[in-house]
Write a protein that holds these residues in place. Structure first.
Motif, PDB file in Angstrom:
ATOM      1  N   MET A 213       0.805  -1.219   0.000  1.00 40.56           N
ATOM      2  CA  MET A 213       0.000   0.000   0.000  1.00 40.56           C
ATOM      3  C   MET A 213       0.843   1.277   0.000  1.00 40.56           C
ATOM      4  SD  MET A 213      -3.197  -0.832  -0.205  1.00 40.56           S
ATOM      5  CE  MET A 213      -2.497  -1.901  -1.460  1.00 40.56           C
ATOM      6  N   THR A 214       2.148   1.136   0.163  1.00 45.19           N
ATOM      7  CA  THR A 214       3.026   2.312   0.120  1.00 45.19           C
ATOM      8  C   THR A 214       4.065   2.216  -1.001  1.00 45.19           C
ATOM      9  OG1 THR A 214       4.482   1.280   1.777  1.00 45.19           O
ATOM     10  CG2 THR A 214       2.780   2.769   2.585  1.00 45.19           C
ATOM     11  N   HIS A 215       3.939   1.200  -1.842  1.00 45.26           N
ATOM     12  CA  HIS A 215       4.907   0.968  -2.916  1.00 45.26           C
ATOM     13  C   HIS A 215       4.366   1.624  -4.190  1.00 45.26           C
ATOM     14  CE1 HIS A 215       7.427  -1.725  -5.608  1.00 45.26           C
ATOM     15  NE2 HIS A 215       8.302  -1.257  -4.747  1.00 45.26           N
ATOM     16  N   VAL A 216       4.955   2.738  -4.583  1.00 45.64           N
ATOM     17  CA  VAL A 216       4.391   3.557  -5.660  1.00 45.64           C
ATOM     18  C   VAL A 216       4.259   2.789  -6.981  1.00 45.64           C
ATOM     19  CG1 VAL A 216       4.707   5.650  -7.045  1.00 45.64           C
ATOM     20  CG2 VAL A 216       5.111   5.707  -4.579  1.00 45.64           C
ATOM     21  N   PRO A 217       5.273   2.034  -7.432  1.00 45.94           N
ATOM     22  CA  PRO A 217       5.090   1.303  -8.685  1.00 45.94           C
ATOM     23  C   PRO A 217       3.907   0.329  -8.644  1.00 45.94           C
ATOM     24  CG  PRO A 217       7.413   1.384  -8.111  1.00 45.94           C
ATOM     25  CD  PRO A 217       6.665   1.914  -6.928  1.00 45.94           C
ATOM     26  N   PHE A 218       3.686  -0.321  -7.493  1.00 50.47           N
ATOM     27  CA  PHE A 218       2.529  -1.213  -7.380  1.00 50.47           C
ATOM     28  C   PHE A 218       1.232  -0.418  -7.454  1.00 50.47           C
ATOM     29  CE2 PHE A 218      -0.783  -3.021  -4.638  1.00 50.47           C
ATOM     30  CZ  PHE A 218      -1.017  -4.213  -5.312  1.00 50.47           C
ATOM     31  N   LEU A 219       1.166   0.722  -6.778  1.00 50.00           N
ATOM     32  CA  LEU A 219      -0.054   1.531  -6.799  1.00 50.00           C
ATOM     33  C   LEU A 219      -0.332   2.061  -8.199  1.00 50.00           C
ATOM     34  CD1 LEU A 219       0.393   3.505  -3.449  1.00 50.00           C
ATOM     35  CD2 LEU A 219      -1.047   1.492  -3.881  1.00 50.00           C
ATOM     36  N   VAL A 220       0.723   2.436  -8.920  1.00 49.42           N
ATOM     37  CA  VAL A 220       0.551   2.864 -10.309  1.00 49.42           C
ATOM     38  C   VAL A 220       0.001   1.715 -11.145  1.00 49.42           C
ATOM     39  CG1 VAL A 220       1.815   3.535 -12.394  1.00 49.42           C
ATOM     40  CG2 VAL A 220       2.292   4.690 -10.234  1.00 49.42           C
ATOM     41  N   MET A 221       0.559   0.518 -10.962  1.00 48.27           N
ATOM     42  CA  MET A 221       0.086  -0.650 -11.704  1.00 48.27           C
ATOM     43  C   MET A 221      -1.379  -0.949 -11.383  1.00 48.27           C
ATOM     44  SD  MET A 221       1.497  -4.563 -11.570  1.00 48.27           S
ATOM     45  CE  MET A 221       0.688  -4.850  -9.988  1.00 48.27           C
ATOM     46  N   ALA A 222      -1.749  -0.875 -10.103  1.00 44.64           N
ATOM     47  CA  ALA A 222      -3.131  -1.155  -9.705  1.00 44.64           C
ATOM     48  C   ALA A 222      -4.080  -0.104 -10.277  1.00 44.64           C
ATOM     49  CB  ALA A 222      -3.236  -1.208  -8.183  1.00 44.64           C
ATOM     50  N   GLY A 223      -3.644   1.162 -10.300  1.00 42.32           N
ATOM     51  CA  GLY A 223      -4.479   2.202 -10.885  1.00 42.32           C
ATOM     52  C   GLY A 223      -4.681   2.002 -12.374  1.00 42.32           C
ATOM     53  N   ALA A 224      -3.619   1.621 -13.074  1.00 47.61           N
ATOM     54  CA  ALA A 224      -3.748   1.349 -14.504  1.00 47.61           C
ATOM     55  C   ALA A 224      -4.631   0.127 -14.747  1.00 47.61           C
ATOM     56  CB  ALA A 224      -2.368   1.142 -15.119  1.00 47.61           C
ATOM     57  N   LEU A 329       4.896  -9.077 -12.186  1.00 45.28           N
ATOM     58  CA  LEU A 329       5.371  -7.900 -11.476  1.00 45.28           C
ATOM     59  C   LEU A 329       5.157  -8.027  -9.970  1.00 45.28           C
ATOM     60  CD1 LEU A 329       4.263  -4.974 -13.826  1.00 45.28           C
ATOM     61  CD2 LEU A 329       6.602  -5.539 -13.147  1.00 45.28           C
ATOM     62  N   VAL A 330       3.996  -8.545  -9.565  1.00 46.78           N
ATOM     63  CA  VAL A 330       3.736  -8.722  -8.134  1.00 46.78           C
ATOM     64  C   VAL A 330       4.777  -9.661  -7.522  1.00 46.78           C
ATOM     65  CG1 VAL A 330       2.109  -9.649  -6.442  1.00 46.78           C
ATOM     66  CG2 VAL A 330       1.287  -8.184  -8.283  1.00 46.78           C
ATOM     67  N   ALA A 331       5.092 -10.747  -8.230  1.00 44.11           N
ATOM     68  CA  ALA A 331       6.110 -11.682  -7.729  1.00 44.11           C
ATOM     69  C   ALA A 331       7.472 -10.997  -7.639  1.00 44.11           C
ATOM     70  CB  ALA A 331       6.178 -12.906  -8.631  1.00 44.11           C
ATOM     71  N   GLU A 332       7.802 -10.155  -8.606  1.00 45.72           N
ATOM     72  CA  GLU A 332       9.081  -9.443  -8.568  1.00 45.72           C
ATOM     73  C   GLU A 332       9.122  -8.412  -7.439  1.00 45.72           C
ATOM     74  OE1 GLU A 332      10.074  -7.655 -12.272  1.00 45.72           O
ATOM     75  OE2 GLU A 332      10.176  -9.564 -13.374  1.00 45.72           O
ATOM     76  N   TYR A 333       8.019  -7.706  -7.248  1.00 41.78           N
ATOM     77  CA  TYR A 333       7.986  -6.663  -6.227  1.00 41.78           C
ATOM     78  C   TYR A 333       8.047  -7.240  -4.815  1.00 41.78           C
ATOM     79  CZ  TYR A 333       6.381  -3.206  -9.724  1.00 41.78           C
ATOM     80  OH  TYR A 333       6.269  -2.358 -10.800  1.00 41.78           O
ATOM     81  N   PHE A 334       7.249  -8.295  -4.563  1.00 40.88           N
ATOM     82  CA  PHE A 334       7.006  -8.727  -3.186  1.00 40.88           C
ATOM     83  C   PHE A 334       7.307 -10.201  -2.921  1.00 40.88           C
ATOM     84  CE2 PHE A 334       3.912  -5.396  -4.361  1.00 40.88           C
ATOM     85  CZ  PHE A 334       4.395  -4.374  -3.571  1.00 40.88           C
TER      86      PHE A 334
END
Length: 408
Positions: A213-224, A329-334
Motif C-alpha cells: 500500500m506504500t509501494h508507488v510502482p505497485f499503486l501505479v500498476m493497480a491504478g492502470a 510484477l507482483v512476484a518481482e515486487y514482493f
C-alpha cells in the motif's frame, strides 16, 4: 517443452483446467439471460444486477482468498471455490426469482471465482516454476483461461435450445465437476517450498500489506489495472448495442466477441513469453497505450464488418496479455509468499473499473443517446494510465524496505 517445466507440469495442467472451466462457464452465463428472465418474469436489469454483484464479489473477495492461502494453503481454498461454484450453479438451475438468481449467479459464483479464477490460478502457477520461466508459464495458464468458453458456450446453447435454460445450467454443472480433480491436483503446489526471503520481502502478512500500500510502482500498476477493467468490460457490455445502433448485422457482435476470444489465446502466450525477456511494466503500459489508440481509431468512424473484425482481433491480442505481466510484477515486487493476496488487491481495482465500464457506459448513453463521451473518456483514461505506467517502469523499481531488522 523446456525440461525445467516438467516437474511442474501436473500442477500447471490442473490449474489450467480449473481456470479454463471457471472462466468459460462464467463468460457463458449470458446465454441464459433472455430465456431465464422470460421464464421467471424477471426484468433484464435484475439478471444483470446479479452478474454485477458477481463481478464485485469476485473482485472484493479475491484479496481475502489470497490471504487464506497464506494461512491454510492453496488446496483448501481452491476446493472451497469449486464447491461454491457447484452450489451457485445448483441454486441458479433451481431459481424461482430474482433473489435466488442473485444468490446463485451473483454471490456464490462471485465467491467461487475469487478462489478459482485468474488471480488465484496465476499465483499457483508462479510457485513451482523457475523464475526465468515464470512469465512463460503464466502466459500459458492465462491462455488456457480463454479456451473454456469454446467448450462451455456451445454446450450451454445446445442444451438450452433443446431442453430449456435450466438444462443448460445443469450442463454447466456437469462440466464444473471436472474442476474438483483439477483443483486437487493444482493443490500439490502446497508441497513446493517457498524460496528463501529476498531482501525487501516480509515474513509477515501485515507488513507485506503495508509495503504494497506504500509501494508507488505497485499503486501505479493497480491504478492502470482499474482503467484496463473499465475498457474491457465497456466493450463486452456495450459493443453489441453500439453495432446495432450503427445498423450492423446482429451476428457481427457475436463474430467480434469470438474473434476477441481466439486472439486472446495468442496474446496471452506472446506477452507471457515477452515478459520473461523485456521490462514487464513497460510492456503493460504499452498494451494500454496501443489498446487506447485502437479504441479511438475504431470509434472515430462508422463501423463496417471488416473494421470491426480487425478491431476485435487487435483487441483480443491485447486482452488478457496483461494478466501474466501483472502476476509477474507482483512476484518481482514482493516475492511469492503473499502473492495471491497482493495480486488480489490489484484485481479488486480492476473489478471496480469493470463495474464503472459497464454501468458508467450505460449512464452516459442514457444521458446523451450515444457512446461518444463514453469512448472518449475511456480512450483518454487509457492513454493517461499507459503513459504513467511506462514512465514508472522505465525509471526502474526502487527496492522495497527490508522489514527483517525491525522484526528481529
Amino acid at each position: 517443452m523446456n525440461p525445467l517445466l516438467r516437474p511442474a507440469l501436473p500442477i500447471l495442467i490442473g490449474v489450467s483446467v480449473m481456470l479454463s472451466l471457471a472462466m468459460g462457464i462464467r463468460q457463458s452465463l449470458g446465454l441464459f439471460m433472455a430465456p431465464a428472465t422470460q421464464d421467471l418474469g424477471m426484468a433484464v436489469a435484475e439478471f444483470t444486477l446479479a452478474i454485477a454483484v458477481q463481478n464485485l464479489g469476485w473482485g472484493f473477495l479475491t484479496p481475502f482468498a489470497g490471504a487464506a492461502t497464506s494461512r491454510w494453503g492453496f488446496r483448501p481454498v481452491l476446493m472451497a471455490g469449486v464447491v461454491a461454484y457447484l452450489a451457485g450453479l445448483v441454486v441458479m438451475a433451481l431459481a424461482q426469482g430474482a433473489l435466488s438468481m442473485m444468490i446463485g449467479a451473483g454471490l456464490l459464483i462471485g465467491l467461487a471465482l475469487a478462489c478459482t479464477a485468474s488471480g488465484m490460478a496465476l499465483a499457483v502457477a508462479s510457485r513451482p516454476v523457475p523464475a526465468a520461466l515464470r512469465s512463460t508459464a503464466l502466459g500459458m495458464v492465462s491462455a488456457a483461461g480463454s479456451v473454456g468458453a469454446l467448450i462451455a458456450a456451445p454446450v450451454g446453447q445446445v442444451l438450452a435450445e433443446g431442453w430449456g435454460w435450466r438444462a443448460g445450467v445443469a450442463g454447466f454443472l456437469v462440466l464444473a465437476l471436472a474442476m474438483l480433480p483439477a483443483a486437487w491436483v493444482a493443490g500439490r503446489v502446497d508441497a513446493v517450498p517457498i524460496p528463501a526471503l529476498a531482501r525487501g520481502e516480509s515474513p509477515r502478512m501485515s507488513v507485506a500489506l503495508k509495503q504494497a500500500m506504500t509501494h508507488v510502482p505497485f499503486l501505479v500498476m493497480a491504478g492502470a489495472y482499474f482503467v484496463c477493467g473499465l475498457q474491457l468490460v465497456f466493450l463486452t457490455t456495450h459493443l453489441p448495442s453500439y453495432l446495432a445502433l450503427c445498423g450492423q448485422d446482429p451476428m457481427l457482435s457475436a463474430k467480434a466477441l469470438g474473434m476477441i476470444g481466439g486472439f486472446n489465446v495468442l496474446g496471452s502466450l506472446f506477452f507471457g513469453w515477452a515478459g520473461g525477456r523485456w521490462n514487464k511494466g513497460a510492456l503493460l503500459g504499452g498494451i494500454y497505450l496501443v489498446r487506447s489508440l485502437v479504441l479511438g481509431l475504431y470509434f472515430a468512424w462508422p463501423p463496417s464488418e471488416a473494421s470491426t473484425l480487425v478491431f476485435a482481433a487487435i483487441m483480443g491480442f491485447l486482452w488478457l496479455g496483461v494478466a501474466p505481466l501483472v502476476a509477474g510484477l507482483v512476484a518481482e515486487y514482493f516475492g511469492l509468499r503473499f502473492q495471491a493476496m497482493i495480486q488480489g488487491i490489484a484485481f479488486m481495482s480492476h473489478q471496480l473499473g469493470s463495474f464503472l465500464g459497464a454501468f458508467g457506459g450505460g449512464v452516459l448513453f442514457d444521458l446523451h443517446g450515444d457512446y461518444v463521451l463514453a469512448w472518449q473518456l475511456g480512450v483518454g483514461m487509457g492513454l493517461t494510465a499507459g503513459a504513467i505506467q511506462v514512465a514508472y517502469a522505465l525509471r526502474g523499481r526502487p527496492p522495497a524496505p527490508d522489514p527483517r531488522p525491525a522484526l528481529a
